[in-house]
Structures are given as C-alpha cells and as structure tokens.
Design a protein around this motif. Structure first.
Motif, mmCIF file in Angstrom:
data_model
loop_
_atom_site.group_PDB
_atom_site.id
_atom_site.type_symbol
_atom_site.label_atom_id
_atom_site.label_comp_id
_atom_site.label_asym_id
_atom_site.label_seq_id
_atom_site.Cartn_x
_atom_site.Cartn_y
_atom_site.Cartn_z
ATOM 1 N N LEU A 1 48.784 32.580 -1.323
ATOM 2 C CA LEU A 1 48.091 32.843 -2.581
ATOM 3 C C LEU A 1 48.616 31.897 -3.665
ATOM 4 N N GLY B 1 43.744 36.481 7.221
ATOM 5 C CA GLY B 1 44.831 36.807 6.312
ATOM 6 C C GLY B 1 46.106 36.788 7.124
ATOM 7 N N GLU C 1 46.246 33.834 -8.039
ATOM 8 C CA GLU C 1 45.820 34.841 -7.064
ATOM 9 C C GLU C 1 46.901 35.893 -6.840
ATOM 10 N N ARG D 1 37.919 33.884 9.518
ATOM 11 C CA ARG D 1 38.656 33.881 8.257
ATOM 12 C C ARG D 1 39.865 34.792 8.417
ATOM 13 N N VAL E 1 38.645 39.024 4.774
ATOM 14 C CA VAL E 1 39.019 38.311 5.996
ATOM 15 C C VAL E 1 38.402 38.999 7.204
ATOM 16 N N ALA F 1 44.347 42.380 -0.884
ATOM 17 C CA ALA F 1 43.889 40.996 -1.028
ATOM 18 C C ALA F 1 43.045 40.570 0.183
ATOM 19 N N PHE F 2 43.448 41.011 1.381
ATOM 20 C CA PHE F 2 42.686 40.661 2.580
ATOM 21 C C PHE F 2 41.300 41.311 2.551
ATOM 22 N N VAL G 1 45.760 33.520 2.814
ATOM 23 C CA VAL G 1 44.347 33.659 3.188
ATOM 24 C C VAL G 1 43.856 32.287 3.622
ATOM 25 N N ASP G 2 43.190 32.235 4.761
ATOM 26 C CA ASP G 2 42.726 30.961 5.319
ATOM 27 C C ASP G 2 43.866 29.959 5.482
ATOM 28 N N ASP H 1 39.671 42.137 -0.103
ATOM 29 C CA ASP H 1 38.909 41.526 -1.192
ATOM 30 C C ASP H 1 38.380 40.154 -0.814
ATOM 31 N N ALA H 2 39.089 39.446 0.083
ATOM 32 C CA ALA H 2 38.725 38.049 0.387
ATOM 33 C C ALA H 2 37.265 37.842 0.821
#
Length: 452
Positions: A101, A80, A105, A78, A147, A141-142, A96-97, A144-145
């Motif tokens: 975003l 970022g 997001e 996975r 990643v 954000a990474f 992400v992926d 939180d994902a």
C-alpha cells in the motif's frame, strides 16, 4: 458500556503507525479469536469476500507467500498479500497486486477501520492488539480493492492467530521447528498442533517436508477435519536444482505436471523447496489443469524476497538475511556454502532477547570467519555486550568484536572483509553477512540504501 469518542482520523503514515503501535505489541499473545471476530464482524466480515491461501510454519512463510502471489498474478488473478513482520516499512505488510500500500492507501486503510477499534475495545476483556488491528485493515483493504484471492501469512502459530478468522481454500504448512516457545509450546509437536489449526474442513493442506512426528500430527488434523493432503516428497517436490549466477535453476514436480529449467532468482536449497510448495499451493488452488510451463517460468523469474540472502552492495559484497532462529540460520549457512565463495565472510549479528541466539550463533560458526555483534534499535534487542558473551563461547575471543551501533558494526565488518589477508584470507574476496533478526536486517537495509 460508556460512550467513547471516536478516534481522530490519521492524516499521515506516522500518525497511523503511532496509533497502531500504541496497542499491544504483536509479541503479546492472548489466545482468543474473540476480539478479531468481533472486529471483522463490525467490518462486515471482509475476509469472506475473497478466496484465501493461508500459510504457517516456522521459516519460509514470507518468501513462499511472495512466490504464490507472483504465480497467481501470472494467472491474471488480482491478489492481496498479508505478511509479517515488515522489513523496513509497516505498509509492506499489506500488498495489493504485488505492491505494498502507498502511504495514502495505508492511511486510508487505517482510517476505514479505526472508528470500529474503540467499539471492540469497550466490549472485550482486552483491547485489540497491534496485530489484530492490522489484520482487520488488511482484510478490509482486500475486500475494498477487491481482490480475487488473498495470500495470508500467520503472525504466530495458527489456531489462535488473528488471521485465522479466514477459512482458506488452501492451507500451507512450511517446515515446523521450535520458535516462539513461550507462546506456542516447548516441543515441536506442541508447536505443530497450534499451527495445524489453519487446516479447515474441505481445504487442501499443502505440507512441506516435516519431522516424522510433525508429519503424523498434521495428517491426523487433515483426517479429523475432512481436508485433503498434498505432501512434499510424495505428491510434489524438487526434482533437481543447480546453483546459477543470481540464483538457481530448478526442476519442480507439481501436483499437475513437472516443470523443468525454471530459473529462481533466490539462493539455497530451502528456497527451491519453498518454490515447490508455492507451486503446489497454486496448482491446488487453480484446479485440475497444469499451469502453463511458460507462465511458471516467467513468474518464478520475477520473484524477489527482500532480506532473504539479498545482496545489497558490492565491494565488499554485503548480504542481508533475516534468519532469527537455529532452523533458519542452518538453512542460511547451507545456502552460503552452496551458492557463494566468500573468503572471508564476516558476520554482523543482532538478535532479539527472546530468541535462541546461542543456537543461531552455533549454526553460523562454520561459515563466519569473524563475527561483529551489535544490536538493533528496538527495546526487545539483546544488548551487544550481552550477545558478545555468548558469541565468545561459540567463536572464541579472537573471532568476536563488539559494536553496539549497527552502522559502526557494518563499517567494521566491511573493513575486516576488505582486509581479509589480516585474518588469513586473500584480499578482495571478502563479504559481510548481516543477520539475526528481521529488524536488524530492515535497519541495515535502510542504512545501506541511503549510504550506497
């Protein structure tokens, strides 16, 4: 320290973007990691919760980042990805992926970090910049994902770049040339010294081919910090390449194996070299075993890089390329001659006023039959009439047209391309190249997607 009210949460992307753009622009650099360190510390040091592949260099960072991202996802990791600048939308900077975003997001990522920005502003000599804030958003954000690995492109330089609060497993240095001289130094070795700062103790430094002085400096940094070097042209590289419909077929020597008959849907020798660097970076990250040939072929076949010799329209063909310095323009010119047969090719050029626009024009002169000079909508854009004076010096009066409106410039260039006979070429074989700035290309992309 006085009490400062927490900022009101953003409800829309426009509100989040306005708040970010109210900060120092990313072209304003104060060489310190103090603010970003204070910021990420308040956020819980999210950059320590995933592994990192960090990229610097003058050109090719975004294309190479996208290739690395695609290869990593093919290995079921996975990802970022943080890149800059954006082509059309600010949210493109944080993926992400493999996907930017969404609006929702992006707003959530902004609101997650916004309460901490005013705390840093109050404690530091200078407030957080736009770029520092977006880096904090990306790292949070990474995490939180979450990643497995983040592919992170510097904004400018290396040592003092806000992204450099992360310590990378793999540090990638793409070709170094002169750009951002005001901030990074007047010589290529000064610039390389700044960029070498992303190479950390215990990391693997994947080094693209460089000028000898730059290569020596980078290897000194590798030895100094106890890193390991992998060099293009020695440990890995492009074995062969053949232009093909929609891109090129390449054979790549990686760190662990050779990979033949790999289709890369991007044009130019520079993109083949970027592919070799991306492959070596992922091999270095993944361990001692070769990557599967089928995995490598499938991943590279999926790679895209918007605004990098991207064909966005036919009849006439319109190609977008974000070259904004002489090194990039030279690669673009070579790729056009290598992969296309446009006759005539009409340029639409809009540049930023702090770039080496004369060098860019000189590199493009041999491939453009005519140039329509224009400007993008940002305050940093060089006025079209001012750019025209430089263009006349390079192309001559008869090969330069001025159209300050980008939309009008594209229309004029398309007309010239379609009427190729009027400037000594056969009708129907003409094309348009829009170039000179990432912003110019982004605005052209938006215009052409709406109108095509």
């Amino acid at each position: 320290m006085t009490d400062t009210p927490a900022p009101r949460p953003a409800e829309t992307v426009a509100e989040a973007e306005d708040a970010l753009l109210s900060r120092w622009p990313e072209t304003r650099l104060e060489p310190s990691l103090d603010r970003i360190r204070a910021f990420t510390e308040l956020l819980g040091d999210p950059q320590r919760s995933f592994r990192v592949i960090h990229l610097t260099g003058t050109n090719g960072k975004t294309s190479t980042s996208r290739m690395i991202d695609t290869l990593l996802r093919a290995l079921d990791l996975r990802t970022g990805r943080f890149t800059s600048p954006h082509v059309e939308r600010m949210s493109e900077r944080i993926s992400v992926d493999g996907e930017p975003l969404s609006d929702e997001e992006f707003v959530r990522a902004f609101n997650d970090v916004a309460p901490y920005t005013h705390l840093v502003d109050a404690e530091q000599d200078h407030p957080l910049s736009f770029f520092e804030t977006v880096v904090g958003m990306a790292y949070a954000a990474f995490a939180d994902a979450p990643v497995d690995v983040a592919v992170v492109e510097v904004g400018m330089g290396g040592s003092w770049d806000a992204t450099n609060v992360a310590d990378a497993d793999v540090a990638v240095v793409l070709p170094v040339a002169i750009d951002h001289a005001k901030y990074l130094g007047e010589s290529v070795t000064d610039i390389a010294r700044e960029k070498a700062g992303i190479i950390k103790s215990g990391s693997i430094a994947v080094l693209a081919q460089q000028e000898p002085a730059v290569a020596a400096l980078l290897l000194e940094r590798v030895a100094e910090v106890g890193a390991t070097a992998a060099r293009e042209g020695v440990e890995f590289g492009v074995v062969s390449r053949l232009p093909a419909v929609g891109g090129q077929v390449v054979s790549l020597q990686g760190l662990r194996a050779r990979y033949d008959e790999v289709f890369l849907p991007l044009h130019g020798a520079h993109q083949a070299q970027n592919a070799a660097v991306a492959l070596a970076a992922v091999e270095a990250f993944a361990g001692d075993q070769p990557l599967g040939e089928d995995v490598v072929r499938a991943a590279f076949a999926e790679v895209t890089s918007p605004g990098r010799l991207e064909v966005v329209r036919r009849s006439p063909t319109i190609v977008l390329d974000a070259a904004h310095n002489p090194h990039g323009a030279r690669a673009t010119a070579a790729a056009l001659e290598d992969s296309f047969a446009f006759e005539p090719l009409i340029g639409v050029v809009g540049v930023m006023n702090d770039k080496d626009y004369e060098g860019v024009l000189a590199e493009l002169e041999s491939v453009l039959a005519h140039v329509v000079v224009t400007q993008n909508s940002t305050p940093r854009a060089m006025p079209a009439r001012e750019l025209a004076r430089a263009a006349v010096e390079v192309f001559g009066q008869d090969r330069v047209t001025v159209e300050p409106s980008l939309a009008d410039a594209i229309d004029k260039a398309a007309t010239l391309a379609e009427e190729g006979e009027a400037i000594g070429s056969s009708i129907g074989a003409g094309a348009v190249l829009v170039t000179g700035s990432v912003v110019t290309v982004g605005e052209a992309r938006s215009l052409l997607k709406v109108r095509s």
